[in-house]
Motif scaffolding. Structure first.
Motif, PDB file in Angstrom:
ATOM      1  N   ALA A 184      40.226  56.899 -27.138  1.00  0.00           N
ATOM      2  CA  ALA A 184      39.716  57.447 -25.880  1.00  0.00           C
ATOM      3  C   ALA A 184      40.841  57.877 -24.944  1.00  0.00           C
ATOM      4  O   ALA A 184      40.651  58.735 -24.086  1.00  0.00           O
ATOM      5  N   SER A 185      42.028  57.275 -25.105  1.00  0.00           N
ATOM      6  CA  SER A 185      43.164  57.623 -24.243  1.00  0.00           C
ATOM      7  C   SER A 185      44.014  58.743 -24.822  1.00  0.00           C
ATOM      8  O   SER A 185      44.494  59.616 -24.084  1.00  0.00           O
ATOM      9  N   LEU A 241      44.393  63.808 -24.482  1.00  0.00           N
ATOM     10  CA  LEU A 241      45.701  64.383 -24.148  1.00  0.00           C
ATOM     11  C   LEU A 241      46.029  65.609 -24.987  1.00  0.00           C
ATOM     12  O   LEU A 241      47.004  66.309 -24.701  1.00  0.00           O
ATOM     13  N   ALA A 242      45.212  65.862 -26.018  1.00  0.00           N
ATOM     14  CA  ALA A 242      45.407  67.087 -26.794  1.00  0.00           C
ATOM     15  C   ALA A 242      45.247  68.323 -25.921  1.00  0.00           C
ATOM     16  O   ALA A 242      45.772  69.395 -26.240  1.00  0.00           O
ATOM     17  N   ILE A 302      42.480  65.177 -16.687  1.00  0.00           N
ATOM     18  CA  ILE A 302      42.554  64.306 -17.871  1.00  0.00           C
ATOM     19  C   ILE A 302      42.389  62.827 -17.501  1.00  0.00           C
ATOM     20  O   ILE A 302      41.675  62.089 -18.190  1.00  0.00           O
ATOM     21  N   PRO A 303      43.051  62.326 -16.429  1.00  0.00           N
ATOM     22  CA  PRO A 303      42.832  60.913 -16.079  1.00  0.00           C
ATOM     23  C   PRO A 303      41.359  60.594 -15.819  1.00  0.00           C
ATOM     24  O   PRO A 303      40.872  59.524 -16.206  1.00  0.00           O
ATOM     25  N   ILE A 304      40.649  61.534 -15.173  1.00  0.00           N
ATOM     26  CA  ILE A 304      39.215  61.317 -14.944  1.00  0.00           C
ATOM     27  C   ILE A 304      38.459  61.322 -16.270  1.00  0.00           C
ATOM     28  O   ILE A 304      37.547  60.517 -16.487  1.00  0.00           O
ATOM     29  N   ASN A 305      38.866  62.209 -17.169  1.00  0.00           N
ATOM     30  CA  ASN A 305      38.237  62.279 -18.485  1.00  0.00           C
ATOM     31  C   ASN A 305      38.411  60.972 -19.245  1.00  0.00           C
ATOM     32  O   ASN A 305      37.453  60.432 -19.825  1.00  0.00           O
ATOM     33  N   GLY A 332      39.009  58.053 -17.961  1.00  0.00           N
ATOM     34  CA  GLY A 332      38.225  57.029 -17.282  1.00  0.00           C
ATOM     35  C   GLY A 332      36.750  57.105 -17.640  1.00  0.00           C
ATOM     36  O   GLY A 332      36.106  56.070 -17.878  1.00  0.00           O
ATOM     37  N   LEU A 333      36.193  58.318 -17.686  1.00  0.00           N
ATOM     38  CA  LEU A 333      34.794  58.482 -18.067  1.00  0.00           C
ATOM     39  C   LEU A 333      34.532  57.945 -19.470  1.00  0.00           C
ATOM     40  O   LEU A 333      33.544  57.243 -19.713  1.00  0.00           O
ATOM     41  N   LEU A 334      35.431  58.274 -20.412  1.00  0.00           N
ATOM     42  CA  LEU A 334      35.245  57.844 -21.804  1.00  0.00           C
ATOM     43  C   LEU A 334      35.303  56.329 -21.937  1.00  0.00           C
ATOM     44  O   LEU A 334      34.529  55.730 -22.693  1.00  0.00           O
ATOM     45  N   ASN A 335      36.233  55.695 -21.233  1.00  0.00           N
ATOM     46  CA  ASN A 335      36.410  54.251 -21.361  1.00  0.00           C
ATOM     47  C   ASN A 335      35.354  53.453 -20.603  1.00  0.00           C
ATOM     48  O   ASN A 335      35.002  52.345 -21.010  1.00  0.00           O
TER      49      ASN A 335
END
Length: 502
Positions: free
Chosen positions: A180-181, A185-186, A364-367, A369-372
């Protein structure tokens, strides 16, 4: 005890020892203190035990660079459109057909590359896709006519379909708690590829022309081919194909690079004969997931490329409702005596495209966070509803700075949505059908990519509102569809076989 009885007893004991030596199977089982010989482990357990380390950094950089190449081939469509429109005096539908042919090649080869990757290995398909796309991309720069340009770009799309299997190869090596992290980042590499082609458009097109821009853009693909020798075949694929020794060699090399060790015991995985079977995708376990994912991929591609092509079209034809428009943005594409074919991008247009590309990584940081926190399904719903809202916001009259901000945020949202769809698809299917599942999904996504140009480049000339509404409606419908997805993959191990699913 007299001597004769002692002699008989010794003889009997000696006779029993001789019988045991001759028939070892008749010996009673002896308890052993060495349990390692009895222990076994799976590839999933090995990957989790090895953990994250230097190998994964190398894997992330090289396979991430594959995203650079893929992004350059797609973003090239937006940058080169004004140039070929001017050179060959193309109508709107002819410019849109270029993008459609690229996605047609991607769609046709998407399923084929997925099937081949499940049957014969991920590495071969990804490497072959790189060679194919680089070769035909280079040939595109020598296209003598519009017809040849169409054909060669469709061949490029076919090669990019093979390159996209690199996401599966990368996912199968990453431990569950890092997926998820790391996988979001791709987007960094995708952004680099998009920005690189825009910078080439700014610097090379005005001086050397669009053909030299394409030739220079092939260079990263050639460099990347020499780095592929450092990426092994997927250990998960090897065990599913019965190549346990190949999987062991790969896992041992990874463990050495990461300064880690394999679990005690030996690697044991059953050989799976039914690899790459489409029946798994529509089995009762995955039927609803598969159908909803096909639509999710269709929408992800439809809105992503719709946002990319819409932004270039709005800038090229000056269709924006800008309150502080300069002279450059007051030139209109349509006149009473017919269309104006030659309206090249200005420097300010390239700047706007560059800034919007930064949106690929801004959130990306929000993404992550949403996934985790919320998982994959809820993340998809939130991102799609927000994307619908920002598509409609492009209709409002604003300053050039305001349009740039809206475009920046829209690109962030549609990019994150595409990324989450990629992650969910790679996690939800078992190893024996993962590449095929990804291949079918990417093929359906290219149907969205084929339709998007005719909305963003043809209908846009008639009405901006009518062109943006289909993208917003598709996002809303997809959000409700993702609410019905039956499987959440957050924190779940990657499945190997169909029967492991629950």
């Amino acid at each position: 005890m007299n001597e004769s009885m002692k002699t008989q007893l010794v003889s009997a004991i000696h006779l029993q020892e001789v019988e045991l030596q001759e028939n070892p199977k008749s010996r009673p089982a002896q308890p052993t203190t060495n349990n390692n010989e009895e222990q076994t482990y799976s590839v999933e357990e090995a990957v989790e035990t090895i953990g994250f380390g230097r190998f994964h950094i190398l894997l992330f950089v090289i396979m991430g660079s594959a995203n650079i190449v893929e992004a350059m081939e797609i973003m090239l469509l937006a940058v080169v459109s004004p140039e070929i429109r001017c050179e060959w005096h193309l109508d709107d539908w002819q410019v849109a057909l270029v993008s459609t042919m690229v996605f047609l090649g991607f769609m046709v080869c998407g399923v084929l590359s997925g099937y081949t990757a499940d049957r014969y290995g991920r590495w071969k398909v990804v490497f072959g896709g790189f060679v194919w796309s680089a070769y035909f991309s280079l040939l595109t720069s020598f296209a003598p006519s519009y017809g040849w340009f169409l054909f060669l770009r469709s061949m490029v799309g076919c090669g990019v379909a093979g390159v996209s299997q690199g996401f599966v190869l990368k996912t199968e090596f990453i431990p569950a708690k890092y997926r998820a992290s790391l996988l979001p980042l791709a987007s960094v590499f995708w952004m680099i590829g998009s920005m690189f082609i825009i910078v080439l458009g700014m610097t090379v097109v005005p001086t050397l022309g669009w053909r030299w821009m394409i030739r220079i853009s092939v260079a990263p693909s050639i460099i990347l081919l020499f780095l592929f020798k450092y990426i092994p075949e997927s250990a998960r694929y090897n065990v599913s194909a019965g190549n346990l020794q190949g999987a062991m060699d790969t896992l041992q090399k990874i463990a050495i690079m990461n300064n880690a060790s394999l679990p005690p015991g030996r690697l044991v995985e059953p050989v799976v004969k039914e690899r790459g079977s489409w029946r798994i995708l529509i089995s009762p376990t995955f039927r609803r997931t598969t159908l909803l994912l096909w639509y999710s991929w269709f929408v992800a591609s439809f809105v992503y490329y719709g946002s990319v092509l819409s932004s270039s079209e709005l800038l090229e034809k000056n269709l924006l409702c800008i309150t502080d428009a300069d002279r450059e943005h007051q030139i209109k594409h349509r006149h009473d005596d017919g269309p104006c074919y030659c309206i090249p991008f200005g420097f300010a247009d390239y700047q706007t495209l560059l800034i919007s590309c930064l949106g690929e990584i801004a959130l990306i940081p929000i993404n992550i966070g949403l996934l985790n926190v919320f998982g994959r399904r809820m993340s998809l719903m939130v991102l799609q509803l927000l994307s619908a809202m920002f598509f409609m916001l492009l209709n409002i009259c604003t300053t050039m700075f305001g349009f740039t901000v809206l475009l920046f945020l829209l690109r962030s949202l549609v990019s994150m949505n595409f990324n989450v769809v990629y992650i969910y698809t790679a996690e939800v299917y078992p190893t024996i059908a993962r590449s095929l599942g990804m291949g079918f999904c990417t093929s359906f996504s290219r149907i969205g990519g084929m339709i998007a140009p005719f909305i963003a480049q043809v209908l846009m000339s008639q009405s901006v509102v009518l062109a943006l509404c289909p993208f917003a409606v598709a996002c809303v419908l997809c959000a409700f569809g993702n609410f019905l997805l039956p499987i959440e993959t957050k924190g779940r191990a990657l499945l190997v076989r169909h029967c492991q699913s629950s």
